[in-house]
Design a protein around this motif. Sequence first.
Motif, PDB file in Angstrom:
ATOM      1  N   PRO A 224      -4.893 -38.212-114.012  1.00 21.56           N
ATOM      2  CA  PRO A 224      -3.892 -39.297-114.993  1.00 21.56           C
ATOM      3  C   PRO A 224      -4.327 -40.482-114.565  1.00 21.56           C
ATOM      4  CG  PRO A 224      -2.840 -37.556-113.637  1.00 21.56           C
ATOM      5  CD  PRO A 224      -4.099 -37.368-113.092  1.00 21.56           C
ATOM      6  N   VAL A 225      -4.934 -40.894-113.279  1.00 12.85           N
ATOM      7  CA  VAL A 225      -5.295 -42.316-113.121  1.00 12.85           C
ATOM      8  C   VAL A 225      -6.620 -42.626-113.762  1.00 12.85           C
ATOM      9  CG1 VAL A 225      -6.325 -43.668-111.357  1.00 12.85           C
ATOM     10  CG2 VAL A 225      -4.367 -42.080-110.761  1.00 12.85           C
ATOM     11  N   ASN A 226      -7.633 -41.660-113.867  1.00  8.68           N
ATOM     12  CA  ASN A 226      -8.640 -41.812-114.662  1.00  8.68           C
ATOM     13  C   ASN A 226      -8.302 -42.110-116.202  1.00  8.68           C
ATOM     14  OD1 ASN A 226     -10.445 -41.922-112.708  1.00  8.68           O
ATOM     15  ND2 ASN A 226     -10.857 -39.719-112.756  1.00  8.68           N
ATOM     16  N   ASP A 227      -7.431 -41.310-116.777  1.00 13.51           N
ATOM     17  CA  ASP A 227      -6.871 -41.211-118.229  1.00 13.51           C
ATOM     18  C   ASP A 227      -6.317 -42.591-118.526  1.00 13.51           C
ATOM     19  OD1 ASP A 227      -7.942 -38.708-118.561  1.00 13.51           O
ATOM     20  OD2 ASP A 227      -6.156 -37.766-118.825  1.00 13.51           O
ATOM     21  N   MET A 228      -5.815 -43.147-117.613  1.00 12.25           N
ATOM     22  CA  MET A 228      -4.842 -44.386-117.804  1.00 12.25           C
ATOM     23  C   MET A 228      -5.949 -45.425-117.969  1.00 12.25           C
ATOM     24  SD  MET A 228      -2.161 -46.154-118.685  1.00 12.25           S
ATOM     25  CE  MET A 228      -0.631 -45.426-118.082  1.00 12.25           C
ATOM     26  N   ALA A 229      -6.947 -45.630-117.045  1.00 16.03           N
ATOM     27  CA  ALA A 229      -8.039 -46.322-117.069  1.00 16.03           C
ATOM     28  C   ALA A 229      -8.768 -46.511-118.239  1.00 16.03           C
ATOM     29  CB  ALA A 229      -9.014 -46.317-115.909  1.00 16.03           C
ATOM     30  N   VAL A 230      -8.965 -45.310-118.920  1.00 14.96           N
ATOM     31  CA  VAL A 230      -9.571 -45.021-120.092  1.00 14.96           C
ATOM     32  C   VAL A 230      -8.707 -45.780-121.197  1.00 14.96           C
ATOM     33  CG1 VAL A 230     -10.522 -43.605-121.792  1.00 14.96           C
ATOM     34  CG2 VAL A 230     -11.099 -43.342-119.715  1.00 14.96           C
ATOM     35  N   ALA A 231      -7.705 -45.479-121.057  1.00 11.10           N
ATOM     36  CA  ALA A 231      -6.575 -46.053-122.250  1.00 11.10           C
ATOM     37  C   ALA A 231      -6.534 -47.491-122.079  1.00 11.10           C
ATOM     38  CB  ALA A 231      -5.196 -45.312-122.080  1.00 11.10           C
ATOM     39  N   ARG A 232      -6.396 -48.072-120.918  1.00 15.18           N
ATOM     40  CA  ARG A 232      -6.184 -49.463-120.672  1.00 15.18           C
ATOM     41  C   ARG A 232      -7.585 -50.150-121.188  1.00 15.18           C
ATOM     42  NH1 ARG A 232      -4.706 -49.412-115.874  1.00 15.18           N
ATOM     43  NH2 ARG A 232      -2.540 -49.783-116.440  1.00 15.18           N
ATOM     44  N   GLU A 233      -8.732 -49.444-121.123  1.00 16.71           N
ATOM     45  CA  GLU A 233      -9.929 -50.209-121.479  1.00 16.71           C
ATOM     46  C   GLU A 233     -10.098 -50.024-122.999  1.00 16.71           C
ATOM     47  OE1 GLU A 233     -14.850 -49.508-121.325  1.00 16.71           O
ATOM     48  OE2 GLU A 233     -13.501 -48.346-119.684  1.00 16.71           O
ATOM     49  N   LEU A 234      -9.521 -48.981-123.376  1.00 11.69           N
ATOM     50  CA  LEU A 234      -9.665 -49.025-125.158  1.00 11.69           C
ATOM     51  C   LEU A 234      -8.366 -49.881-125.731  1.00 11.69           C
ATOM     52  CD1 LEU A 234      -9.765 -45.229-125.892  1.00 11.69           C
ATOM     53  CD2 LEU A 234     -11.474 -47.167-126.437  1.00 11.69           C
ATOM     54  N   TYR A 235      -7.342 -49.921-125.018  1.00  9.20           N
ATOM     55  CA  TYR A 235      -6.223 -50.716-125.608  1.00  9.20           C
ATOM     56  C   TYR A 235      -6.571 -52.250-125.578  1.00  9.20           C
ATOM     57  CZ  TYR A 235      -1.680 -53.402-125.728  1.00  9.20           C
ATOM     58  OH  TYR A 235      -0.891 -54.341-125.950  1.00  9.20           O
ATOM     59  N   HIS A 236      -7.414 -52.728-124.662  1.00  9.45           N
ATOM     60  CA  HIS A 236      -7.788 -54.028-124.446  1.00  9.45           C
ATOM     61  C   HIS A 236      -9.118 -54.424-125.393  1.00  9.45           C
ATOM     62  CE1 HIS A 236      -5.220 -55.581-121.537  1.00  9.45           C
ATOM     63  NE2 HIS A 236      -5.282 -54.326-120.789  1.00  9.45           N
ATOM     64  N   SER A 237      -9.763 -53.521-125.656  1.00  8.48           N
ATOM     65  CA  SER A 237     -10.897 -53.610-126.421  1.00  8.48           C
ATOM     66  C   SER A 237     -10.329 -53.707-128.040  1.00  8.48           C
ATOM     67  CB  SER A 237     -11.894 -52.517-126.646  1.00  8.48           C
ATOM     68  OG  SER A 237     -12.556 -52.380-125.411  1.00  8.48           O
ATOM     69  N   TRP A 238      -8.966 -52.657-128.268  1.00  8.84           N
ATOM     70  CA  TRP A 238      -8.554 -52.733-129.377  1.00  8.84           C
ATOM     71  C   TRP A 238      -7.801 -54.223-129.655  1.00  8.84           C
ATOM     72  CZ3 TRP A 238      -2.980 -53.010-130.510  1.00  8.84           C
ATOM     73  CH2 TRP A 238      -2.651 -52.823-131.761  1.00  8.84           C
TER      74      TRP A 238
END
Length: 112
Positions: A41-55
């Motif tokens: 879950p920690v890794n998934d949240m990091a990926v989501a955060r990176e995508l969200y900020h790129s978005w």
Amino acid sequence: MERHTPPTLLPKPSKQRETWRSPFTDAQYAHFEQLKEQAKPVNDMAVARELYHSWLWRDPRDRNQWLKGVLQSMAKKHGHAYCETIRSYMTKLKGEDHEIYSTRPADGNTTD
């Protein structure tokens, strides 16, 4: 005329090679799997955060199309369930950002 082959420099092994044995015990492997599940879950949240900020940094006119393409390419590699998890984490991040920015004073001063 007989052909003579020269002797090889390396001697042939006379013993049968031992089979490879893992340096870890079964309990250690079980612990590694447990750590892997805790970190997911920690890794998934990091990926989501990176995508969200790129978005966020994308042009608003094409950001949704860009995100759709990224999620489709991730689905091909990791599966649709993984993409839904990432998408739900991104929604959670968007909600948290909205709460932060909606409670901020209009003048931008965060000190009281």
